[in-house]
Scaffold this motif. Structure first.
Motif, PDB file in Angstrom:
ATOM      1  N   PRO A 157      47.062  -1.909  -8.524  1.00  0.00           N
ATOM      2  CA  PRO A 157      47.186  -2.083  -9.445  1.00  0.00           C
ATOM      3  C   PRO A 157      48.173  -3.212 -10.110  1.00  0.00           C
ATOM      4  CG  PRO A 157      47.967   0.086  -9.464  1.00  0.00           C
ATOM      5  CD  PRO A 157      48.171  -0.223  -8.008  1.00  0.00           C
ATOM      6  N   VAL A 158      47.638  -4.001 -10.598  1.00  0.00           N
ATOM      7  CA  VAL A 158      48.551  -5.159 -11.216  1.00  0.00           C
ATOM      8  C   VAL A 158      48.651  -4.909 -12.542  1.00  0.00           C
ATOM      9  CG1 VAL A 158      46.704  -7.132 -10.033  1.00  0.00           C
ATOM     10  CG2 VAL A 158      45.826  -6.577 -11.525  1.00  0.00           C
ATOM     11  N   SER A 159      49.812  -5.334 -13.002  1.00  0.00           N
ATOM     12  CA  SER A 159      50.537  -4.955 -14.525  1.00  0.00           C
ATOM     13  C   SER A 159      49.457  -6.503 -15.640  1.00  0.00           C
ATOM     14  CB  SER A 159      51.258  -4.800 -14.736  1.00  0.00           C
ATOM     15  OG  SER A 159      52.691  -6.228 -13.850  1.00  0.00           O
ATOM     16  N   TRP A 160      50.044  -6.275 -16.737  1.00  0.00           N
ATOM     17  CA  TRP A 160      49.689  -7.568 -17.738  1.00  0.00           C
ATOM     18  C   TRP A 160      50.572  -8.225 -18.001  1.00  0.00           C
ATOM     19  CZ3 TRP A 160      44.939  -9.599 -19.191  1.00  0.00           C
ATOM     20  CH2 TRP A 160      44.991 -10.248 -20.128  1.00  0.00           C
ATOM     21  N   SER A 161      50.097  -9.781 -17.770  1.00  0.00           N
ATOM     22  CA  SER A 161      52.043 -10.863 -17.398  1.00  0.00           C
ATOM     23  C   SER A 161      50.923 -11.507 -19.537  1.00  0.00           C
ATOM     24  CB  SER A 161      52.114 -11.819 -17.260  1.00  0.00           C
ATOM     25  OG  SER A 161      52.782 -12.675 -17.616  1.00  0.00           O
ATOM     26  N   ASP A 162      52.099 -11.361 -20.612  1.00  0.00           N
ATOM     27  CA  ASP A 162      51.898 -11.944 -21.636  1.00  0.00           C
ATOM     28  C   ASP A 162      51.863 -13.743 -21.628  1.00  0.00           C
ATOM     29  OD1 ASP A 162      51.216  -9.568 -23.194  1.00  0.00           O
ATOM     30  OD2 ASP A 162      53.228  -9.529 -23.818  1.00  0.00           O
ATOM     31  N   ASN A 163      52.868 -14.335 -20.454  1.00  0.00           N
ATOM     32  CA  ASN A 163      52.980 -15.403 -20.178  1.00  0.00           C
ATOM     33  C   ASN A 163      51.704 -16.317 -19.406  1.00  0.00           C
ATOM     34  OD1 ASN A 163      55.431 -13.826 -19.497  1.00  0.00           O
ATOM     35  ND2 ASN A 163      55.855 -16.276 -20.411  1.00  0.00           N
ATOM     36  N   LEU A 164      50.616 -15.457 -18.033  1.00  0.00           N
ATOM     37  CA  LEU A 164      49.954 -15.780 -17.563  1.00  0.00           C
ATOM     38  C   LEU A 164      48.913 -15.212 -18.701  1.00  0.00           C
ATOM     39  CD1 LEU A 164      50.381 -13.296 -14.415  1.00  0.00           C
ATOM     40  CD2 LEU A 164      50.523 -15.993 -14.814  1.00  0.00           C
ATOM     41  N   ALA A 165      48.833 -14.599 -19.466  1.00  0.00           N
ATOM     42  CA  ALA A 165      47.435 -14.283 -21.112  1.00  0.00           C
ATOM     43  C   ALA A 165      47.678 -15.696 -21.392  1.00  0.00           C
ATOM     44  CB  ALA A 165      47.981 -12.905 -21.491  1.00  0.00           C
ATOM     45  N   MET A 166      48.032 -16.365 -22.174  1.00  0.00           N
ATOM     46  CA  MET A 166      48.793 -17.303 -22.769  1.00  0.00           C
ATOM     47  C   MET A 166      48.133 -18.819 -22.631  1.00  0.00           C
ATOM     48  SD  MET A 166      49.398 -18.485 -25.486  1.00  0.00           S
ATOM     49  CE  MET A 166      49.856 -17.167 -26.262  1.00  0.00           C
ATOM     50  N   ALA A 167      48.994 -18.596 -21.045  1.00  0.00           N
ATOM     51  CA  ALA A 167      48.447 -20.055 -19.861  1.00  0.00           C
ATOM     52  C   ALA A 167      46.993 -20.000 -19.880  1.00  0.00           C
ATOM     53  CB  ALA A 167      48.917 -19.716 -18.285  1.00  0.00           C
ATOM     54  N   ALA A 168      46.448 -18.665 -19.734  1.00  0.00           N
ATOM     55  CA  ALA A 168      44.880 -18.177 -19.425  1.00  0.00           C
ATOM     56  C   ALA A 168      43.777 -19.569 -20.614  1.00  0.00           C
ATOM     57  CB  ALA A 168      44.720 -17.459 -18.723  1.00  0.00           C
ATOM     58  N   TYR A 169      44.418 -18.475 -22.085  1.00  0.00           N
ATOM     59  CA  TYR A 169      44.128 -18.357 -23.102  1.00  0.00           C
ATOM     60  C   TYR A 169      43.939 -20.443 -23.568  1.00  0.00           C
ATOM     61  CZ  TYR A 169      43.780 -18.652 -28.051  1.00  0.00           C
ATOM     62  OH  TYR A 169      42.724 -18.858 -29.922  1.00  0.00           O
ATOM     63  N   LEU A 170      44.873 -20.529 -23.397  1.00  0.00           N
ATOM     64  CA  LEU A 170      44.534 -22.167 -23.901  1.00  0.00           C
ATOM     65  C   LEU A 170      44.308 -23.472 -22.805  1.00  0.00           C
ATOM     66  CD1 LEU A 170      49.075 -22.961 -24.510  1.00  0.00           C
ATOM     67  CD2 LEU A 170      47.434 -22.364 -26.384  1.00  0.00           C
ATOM     68  N   HIS A 171      44.123 -22.805 -22.059  1.00  0.00           N
ATOM     69  CA  HIS A 171      43.133 -23.504 -20.420  1.00  0.00           C
ATOM     70  C   HIS A 171      41.983 -23.026 -21.545  1.00  0.00           C
ATOM     71  CE1 HIS A 171      41.623 -25.566 -18.028  1.00  0.00           C
ATOM     72  NE2 HIS A 171      41.232 -25.107 -16.881  1.00  0.00           N
ATOM     73  N   SER A 172      40.924 -21.760 -21.939  1.00  0.00           N
ATOM     74  CA  SER A 172      40.008 -21.420 -22.292  1.00  0.00           C
ATOM     75  C   SER A 172      40.189 -22.720 -23.351  1.00  0.00           C
ATOM     76  CB  SER A 172      39.595 -20.167 -22.334  1.00  0.00           C
ATOM     77  OG  SER A 172      39.949 -19.395 -21.141  1.00  0.00           O
ATOM     78  N   VAL A 173      41.348 -22.633 -24.482  1.00  0.00           N
ATOM     79  CA  VAL A 173      40.708 -23.281 -25.782  1.00  0.00           C
ATOM     80  C   VAL A 173      40.695 -24.669 -25.058  1.00  0.00           C
ATOM     81  CG1 VAL A 173      42.271 -24.150 -27.778  1.00  0.00           C
ATOM     82  CG2 VAL A 173      42.010 -21.937 -27.136  1.00  0.00           C
ATOM     83  N   ASP A 174      40.846 -25.693 -23.778  1.00  0.00           N
ATOM     84  CA  ASP A 174      41.301 -26.908 -24.080  1.00  0.00           C
ATOM     85  C   ASP A 174      39.682 -26.919 -23.525  1.00  0.00           C
ATOM     86  OD1 ASP A 174      41.940 -29.759 -23.411  1.00  0.00           O
ATOM     87  OD2 ASP A 174      42.825 -28.526 -20.900  1.00  0.00           O
ATOM     88  N   MET A 175      39.410 -26.104 -22.380  1.00  0.00           N
ATOM     89  CA  MET A 175      37.472 -26.609 -22.138  1.00  0.00           C
ATOM     90  C   MET A 175      36.730 -26.016 -23.233  1.00  0.00           C
ATOM     91  SD  MET A 175      37.439 -24.749 -18.205  1.00  0.00           S
ATOM     92  CE  MET A 175      37.921 -23.071 -18.804  1.00  0.00           C
ATOM     93  N   ALA A 176      37.057 -25.152 -24.392  1.00  0.00           N
ATOM     94  CA  ALA A 176      36.159 -24.708 -24.512  1.00  0.00           C
ATOM     95  C   ALA A 176      35.997 -25.759 -26.338  1.00  0.00           C
ATOM     96  CB  ALA A 176      36.361 -23.543 -26.117  1.00  0.00           C
ATOM     97  N   THR A 177      37.344 -26.519 -27.007  1.00  0.00           N
ATOM     98  CA  THR A 177      37.242 -27.817 -27.399  1.00  0.00           C
ATOM     99  C   THR A 177      37.393 -28.698 -27.464  1.00  0.00           C
ATOM    100  OG1 THR A 177      39.967 -26.392 -28.361  1.00  0.00           O
ATOM    101  CG2 THR A 177      39.301 -28.641 -28.824  1.00  0.00           C
ATOM    102  N   HIS A 178      36.979 -29.222 -26.107  1.00  0.00           N
ATOM    103  CA  HIS A 178      36.742 -30.914 -25.193  1.00  0.00           C
ATOM    104  C   HIS A 178      35.032 -31.248 -25.410  1.00  0.00           C
ATOM    105  CE1 HIS A 178      40.924 -31.197 -24.806  1.00  0.00           C
ATOM    106  NE2 HIS A 178      40.834 -32.131 -25.390  1.00  0.00           N
ATOM    107  N   PRO A 179      34.590 -30.638 -25.149  1.00  0.00           N
ATOM    108  CA  PRO A 179      33.875 -29.356 -23.748  1.00  0.00           C
ATOM    109  C   PRO A 179      33.987 -29.535 -22.500  1.00  0.00           C
ATOM    110  CG  PRO A 179      32.211 -29.666 -24.442  1.00  0.00           C
ATOM    111  CD  PRO A 179      33.217 -30.754 -25.674  1.00  0.00           C
ATOM    112  N   PHE A 180      34.863 -29.108 -21.437  1.00  0.00           N
ATOM    113  CA  PHE A 180      34.632 -29.408 -19.791  1.00  0.00           C
ATOM    114  C   PHE A 180      34.615 -27.756 -19.741  1.00  0.00           C
ATOM    115  CE2 PHE A 180      38.757 -29.397 -20.954  1.00  0.00           C
ATOM    116  CZ  PHE A 180      39.865 -28.745 -19.819  1.00  0.00           C
ATOM    117  N   PHE A 181      34.324 -28.122 -17.719  1.00  0.00           N
ATOM    118  CA  PHE A 181      34.752 -26.563 -17.515  1.00  0.00           C
ATOM    119  C   PHE A 181      35.200 -27.438 -15.814  1.00  0.00           C
ATOM    120  CE2 PHE A 181      32.656 -23.746 -14.086  1.00  0.00           C
ATOM    121  CZ  PHE A 181      33.546 -22.120 -14.792  1.00  0.00           C
ATOM    122  N   SER A 182      36.375 -26.773 -15.732  1.00  0.00           N
ATOM    123  CA  SER A 182      37.073 -27.306 -14.378  1.00  0.00           C
ATOM    124  C   SER A 182      38.690 -26.481 -14.532  1.00  0.00           C
ATOM    125  CB  SER A 182      37.775 -29.110 -14.707  1.00  0.00           C
ATOM    126  OG  SER A 182      38.185 -29.005 -13.258  1.00  0.00           O
TER     127      SER A 182
END
Length: 287
Positions: A178-203
């Motif tokens: 099993p894996v554990s949750w990392s708030d650091n990884l979650a924020m990195a992931a979330y900010l990339h999702s915001v980036d893709m949704a805002t501009h928008p693009f998929f990459s």
């Protein structure tokens, strides 16, 4: 009505430390240091991004002359018009000096552009233009929409998938720890999702040219290996996880025993006729 859904994966990456002796060359066309020439201004990724602020980062090499430094920033991608932070001294040394300044009162969900500028007796130098996106408004009573509202379900779904045999393409995988949750990884992931949704693009490459490793590092996670899955237009955790498990490379990331921590996030944006599509990012790593 059928709407297109897409997924993408970055496969396992390793960090290697390099070392060596003797002299080494700089980048092609890079000014020599310590020769009394113009200062060298270098931009770095913004950090501490919130709903109304961010910290601009960079460095300056004074090249042996008394040098002042400031940031130029604004919403114009070319910085044809911009605001200026107060100038301060970077000294007169011959080595790189880190510089940073915190901005407040920014507009939520807005993309800002910035660069480092420095001046000494020989003239003014400006670094390349970088960008960041201020976090969008939060909704309801959820302290982190796009992260906190999926955290428990997402972690449980990943660990359930890892607890049984999986077939990823033509490769069979046995159960993984099993894996554990990392708030650091979650924020990195979330900010990339915001980036893709805002501009928008998929990459996997951010609008600022960043790689998944760059974004994970920005959030203070010192990785030795990482992977990233992205997807768009899947409405739920269950749906996007099934999509990833049905794709060989994404499935391999999920089942990879080298990954010990994960984080994920989504953001809402326009995609293929759907005004409220979810852009998903799922980062996996080990320290």
């Amino acid at each position: 009505m059928h709407r297109a859904r897409f997924i993408g994966a970055i496969i396992l990456m390793f960090l290697f430390a390099s070392c060596g002796g003797g002299g080494g060359g700089g980048g092609v066309g890079e000014p020599s240091q310590g020769n009394g020439g113009p200062p060298i201004a270098t931009v770095s990724a913004a950090s501490s991004i919130t709903q109304d602020g961010a910290t601009l980062n960079g460095s300056v090499t004074p090249n042996g002359l008394a040098t002042t430094v400031w940031f130029e920033w604004g919403t114009d991608a070319a910085l044809a018009t911009y605001s200026v932070t107060p100038a301060h001294s970077a000294g007169s040394g011959t080595t790189s000096v880190p510089v940073n300044v915190a901005l407040q009162g920014l507009s939520t969900g807005t993309t800002y552009y910035y660069r480092v500028a420095a001046n000494n007796a020989t003239g003014t130098s400006r670094g390349t233009i970088a960008s960041f996106t201020v976090l969008p408004p939060q909704g309801g009573n959820d302290p982190d929409p796009g992260v906190a509202d999926i955290r428990d379900e997402f972690l449980a779904t990943v660990n359930q998938a890892r607890s049984v045999n999986q077939i990823c393409g033509n490769t069979s995988f046995g159960p993984a720890p099993p894996v554990s949750w990392s708030d650091n990884l979650a924020m990195a992931a979330y900010l990339h999702s915001v980036d893709m949704a805002t501009h928008p693009f998929f990459s996997h490459t951010g609008s600022d040219g960043s790689s998944p490793g760059d974004r994970i590092t920005r959030e203070g996670y010192r990785w030795t290996t990482y992977g990233e899955n992205i997807a768009v237009n899947y409405p739920t955790v269950e749906a996007v996880m099934q999509g990833w498990l049905g794709s060989e490379d994404h499935c391999r990331n999920i089942m990879n025993p080298a990954f010990t921590e994960i984080g994920a996030g989504y953001a809402i944006g326009q995609y293929s006729g759907n005004p409220a599509a979810r852009y998903w990012t799922f980062d996996l790593a080990d320290r």
